[in-house]
Design a protein around this motif. Structure first.
Motif, PDB file in Angstrom:
ATOM      1  N   PRO A  11       0.811  -1.226   0.000  1.00 40.40           N
ATOM      2  CA  PRO A  11       0.000   0.000   0.000  1.00 40.40           C
ATOM      3  C   PRO A  11       0.845   1.277   0.000  1.00 40.40           C
ATOM      4  O   PRO A  11       0.480   2.271  -0.638  1.00 40.40           O
ATOM      5  CB  PRO A  11      -0.822  -0.107   1.289  1.00 40.40           C
ATOM      6  CG  PRO A  11      -0.838  -1.545   1.616  1.00 40.40           C
ATOM      7  CD  PRO A  11       0.457  -2.094   1.112  1.00 40.40           C
ATOM      8  N   MET A  12       1.983   1.235   0.697  1.00 39.81           N
ATOM      9  CA  MET A  12       2.862   2.407   0.701  1.00 39.81           C
ATOM     10  C   MET A  12       3.416   2.664  -0.693  1.00 39.81           C
ATOM     11  O   MET A  12       3.480   3.812  -1.149  1.00 39.81           O
ATOM     12  CB  MET A  12       4.006   2.214   1.702  1.00 39.81           C
ATOM     13  CG  MET A  12       3.546   2.281   3.137  1.00 39.81           C
ATOM     14  SD  MET A  12       4.798   1.858   4.380  1.00 39.81           S
ATOM     15  CE  MET A  12       6.313   2.371   3.689  1.00 39.81           C
ATOM     16  N   ALA A  13       3.817   1.616  -1.397  1.00 38.32           N
ATOM     17  CA  ALA A  13       4.353   1.768  -2.746  1.00 38.32           C
ATOM     18  C   ALA A  13       3.265   2.263  -3.696  1.00 38.32           C
ATOM     19  O   ALA A  13       3.532   3.102  -4.574  1.00 38.32           O
ATOM     20  CB  ALA A  13       4.927   0.438  -3.233  1.00 38.32           C
ATOM     21  N   LEU A  14       2.051   1.787  -3.548  1.00 37.83           N
ATOM     22  CA  LEU A  14       0.952   2.256  -4.390  1.00 37.83           C
ATOM     23  C   LEU A  14       0.634   3.722  -4.126  1.00 37.83           C
ATOM     24  O   LEU A  14       0.353   4.478  -5.056  1.00 37.83           O
ATOM     25  CB  LEU A  14      -0.292   1.390  -4.178  1.00 37.83           C
ATOM     26  CG  LEU A  14      -0.198  -0.041  -4.700  1.00 37.83           C
ATOM     27  CD1 LEU A  14      -1.426  -0.852  -4.272  1.00 37.83           C
ATOM     28  CD2 LEU A  14      -0.030  -0.056  -6.208  1.00 37.83           C
ATOM     29  N   LEU A  15       0.683   4.124  -2.871  1.00 36.20           N
ATOM     30  CA  LEU A  15       0.463   5.529  -2.535  1.00 36.20           C
ATOM     31  C   LEU A  15       1.551   6.408  -3.146  1.00 36.20           C
ATOM     32  O   LEU A  15       1.274   7.469  -3.700  1.00 36.20           O
ATOM     33  CB  LEU A  15       0.428   5.714  -1.012  1.00 36.20           C
ATOM     34  CG  LEU A  15       0.200   7.133  -0.516  1.00 36.20           C
ATOM     35  CD1 LEU A  15      -1.179   7.626  -0.927  1.00 36.20           C
ATOM     36  CD2 LEU A  15       0.360   7.177   0.995  1.00 36.20           C
ATOM     37  N   TRP A  16       2.788   5.948  -3.073  1.00 38.24           N
ATOM     38  CA  TRP A  16       3.897   6.682  -3.683  1.00 38.24           C
ATOM     39  C   TRP A  16       3.689   6.798  -5.193  1.00 38.24           C
ATOM     40  O   TRP A  16       3.871   7.863  -5.769  1.00 38.24           O
ATOM     41  CB  TRP A  16       5.222   5.988  -3.377  1.00 38.24           C
ATOM     42  CG  TRP A  16       6.359   6.553  -4.148  1.00 38.24           C
ATOM     43  CD1 TRP A  16       7.090   7.662  -3.832  1.00 38.24           C
ATOM     44  CD2 TRP A  16       6.886   6.056  -5.381  1.00 38.24           C
ATOM     45  NE1 TRP A  16       8.035   7.881  -4.797  1.00 38.24           N
ATOM     46  CE2 TRP A  16       7.929   6.911  -5.758  1.00 38.24           C
ATOM     47  CE3 TRP A  16       6.569   4.975  -6.191  1.00 38.24           C
ATOM     48  CZ2 TRP A  16       8.662   6.709  -6.919  1.00 38.24           C
ATOM     49  CZ3 TRP A  16       7.301   4.787  -7.343  1.00 38.24           C
ATOM     50  CH2 TRP A  16       8.333   5.640  -7.688  1.00 38.24           C
ATOM     51  N   ALA A  17       3.309   5.712  -5.840  1.00 36.74           N
ATOM     52  CA  ALA A  17       3.097   5.734  -7.292  1.00 36.74           C
ATOM     53  C   ALA A  17       1.952   6.670  -7.654  1.00 36.74           C
ATOM     54  O   ALA A  17       2.033   7.415  -8.637  1.00 36.74           O
ATOM     55  CB  ALA A  17       2.814   4.320  -7.800  1.00 36.74           C
ATOM     56  N   TRP A  18       0.897   6.676  -6.863  1.00 34.94           N
ATOM     57  CA  TRP A  18      -0.227   7.568  -7.120  1.00 34.94           C
ATOM     58  C   TRP A  18       0.197   9.025  -6.990  1.00 34.94           C
ATOM     59  O   TRP A  18      -0.163   9.853  -7.814  1.00 34.94           O
ATOM     60  CB  TRP A  18      -1.365   7.242  -6.153  1.00 34.94           C
ATOM     61  CG  TRP A  18      -2.580   8.098  -6.361  1.00 34.94           C
ATOM     62  CD1 TRP A  18      -3.535   7.952  -7.320  1.00 34.94           C
ATOM     63  CD2 TRP A  18      -2.961   9.229  -5.583  1.00 34.94           C
ATOM     64  NE1 TRP A  18      -4.477   8.917  -7.191  1.00 34.94           N
ATOM     65  CE2 TRP A  18      -4.153   9.731  -6.135  1.00 34.94           C
ATOM     66  CE3 TRP A  18      -2.411   9.876  -4.487  1.00 34.94           C
ATOM     67  CZ2 TRP A  18      -4.803  10.838  -5.617  1.00 34.94           C
ATOM     68  CZ3 TRP A  18      -3.052  10.984  -3.979  1.00 34.94           C
ATOM     69  CH2 TRP A  18      -4.242  11.451  -4.540  1.00 34.94           C
ATOM     70  N   ALA A  19       0.981   9.338  -5.973  1.00 32.46           N
ATOM     71  CA  ALA A  19       1.435  10.719  -5.768  1.00 32.46           C
ATOM     72  C   ALA A  19       2.431  11.145  -6.843  1.00 32.46           C
ATOM     73  O   ALA A  19       2.458  12.305  -7.247  1.00 32.46           O
ATOM     74  CB  ALA A  19       2.053  10.865  -4.384  1.00 32.46           C
ATOM     75  N   THR A  20       3.244  10.215  -7.321  1.00 29.19           N
ATOM     76  CA  THR A  20       4.259  10.530  -8.321  1.00 29.19           C
ATOM     77  C   THR A  20       3.630  10.907  -9.655  1.00 29.19           C
ATOM     78  O   THR A  20       4.194  11.695 -10.406  1.00 29.19           O
ATOM     79  CB  THR A  20       5.210   9.335  -8.508  1.00 29.19           C
ATOM     80  OG1 THR A  20       5.777   9.028  -7.237  1.00 29.19           O
ATOM     81  CG2 THR A  20       6.328   9.636  -9.470  1.00 29.19           C
ATOM     82  N   ARG A  21       2.459  10.409  -9.946  1.00 30.13           N
ATOM     83  CA  ARG A  21       1.843  10.702 -11.234  1.00 30.13           C
ATOM     84  C   ARG A  21       1.611  12.197 -11.440  1.00 30.13           C
ATOM     85  O   ARG A  21       1.600  12.674 -12.563  1.00 30.13           O
ATOM     86  CB  ARG A  21       0.541   9.923 -11.396  1.00 30.13           C
ATOM     87  CG  ARG A  21      -0.578  10.445 -10.542  1.00 30.13           C
ATOM     88  CD  ARG A  21      -1.807   9.539 -10.652  1.00 30.13           C
ATOM     89  NE  ARG A  21      -2.828   9.988  -9.744  1.00 30.13           N
ATOM     90  CZ  ARG A  21      -3.806  10.820 -10.059  1.00 30.13           C
ATOM     91  NH1 ARG A  21      -3.916  11.277 -11.283  1.00 30.13           N
ATOM     92  NH2 ARG A  21      -4.692  11.186  -9.165  1.00 30.13           N
ATOM     93  N   PHE A  22       1.451  12.952 -10.364  1.00 30.09           N
ATOM     94  CA  PHE A  22       1.252  14.389 -10.502  1.00 30.09           C
ATOM     95  C   PHE A  22       2.507  15.078 -11.042  1.00 30.09           C
ATOM     96  O   PHE A  22       2.410  16.053 -11.775  1.00 30.09           O
ATOM     97  CB  PHE A  22       0.829  15.009  -9.168  1.00 30.09           C
ATOM     98  CG  PHE A  22      -0.526  14.551  -8.715  1.00 30.09           C
ATOM     99  CD1 PHE A  22      -1.665  14.902  -9.420  1.00 30.09           C
ATOM    100  CD2 PHE A  22      -0.660  13.734  -7.617  1.00 30.09           C
ATOM    101  CE1 PHE A  22      -2.922  14.472  -9.028  1.00 30.09           C
ATOM    102  CE2 PHE A  22      -1.908  13.293  -7.207  1.00 30.09           C
ATOM    103  CZ  PHE A  22      -3.037  13.660  -7.920  1.00 30.09           C
ATOM    104  N   HIS A  23       3.681  14.575 -10.683  1.00 34.15           N
ATOM    105  CA  HIS A  23       4.924  15.141 -11.205  1.00 34.15           C
ATOM    106  C   HIS A  23       5.074  14.847 -12.690  1.00 34.15           C
ATOM    107  O   HIS A  23       5.634  15.640 -13.438  1.00 34.15           O
ATOM    108  CB  HIS A  23       6.133  14.599 -10.438  1.00 34.15           C
ATOM    109  CG  HIS A  23       6.149  15.007  -9.007  1.00 34.15           C
ATOM    110  ND1 HIS A  23       6.433  16.280  -8.606  1.00 34.15           N
ATOM    111  CD2 HIS A  23       5.891  14.308  -7.886  1.00 34.15           C
ATOM    112  CE1 HIS A  23       6.347  16.355  -7.299  1.00 34.15           C
ATOM    113  NE2 HIS A  23       6.024  15.173  -6.831  1.00 34.15           N
TER     114      HIS A  23
END
Length: 85
Positions: A11-23
């Motif tokens: 879940p932490m990795a998925l949250l990171w991937a979701w947040a990274t998409r904005f960059h």
């Protein structure tokens, strides 16, 4: 086993991937200029360090090696999390 740690890390990795998409969705102008453009900060350091070998040693240690080691150090807890029962 590693399943307990993986259930926390995924879940932490998925949250990171979701947040990274904005960059990725908000590109900066440097993406379109290619290799012809160099950041002004690198140019400033080139001017301050007169010797080419000294600049490249500084560049390697400060701009490349240090951030890589910081990311590695920050990811060490993930290894413990993935191997914890």
């Amino acid at each position: 086993g590693a399943t307990g740690g993986a259930s926390k890390a995924v879940p932490m990795a998925l949250l990171w991937a979701w947040a990274t998409r904005f960059h990725i969705m908000l590109p900066w102008p440097g993406w379109s200029t290619g290799l012809d453009h160099e950041d002004f900060r690198y140019l400033d350091f080139k001017k301050k360090i007169p010797s080419t070998p000294a600049y490249w040693a500084f560049s390697l240690s400060s701009f490349h090696l240090t951030p890589a080691l910081l990311v590695f150090a920050a990811s060490i807890p993930l290894a413990r999390l993935l191997t914890s029962p």
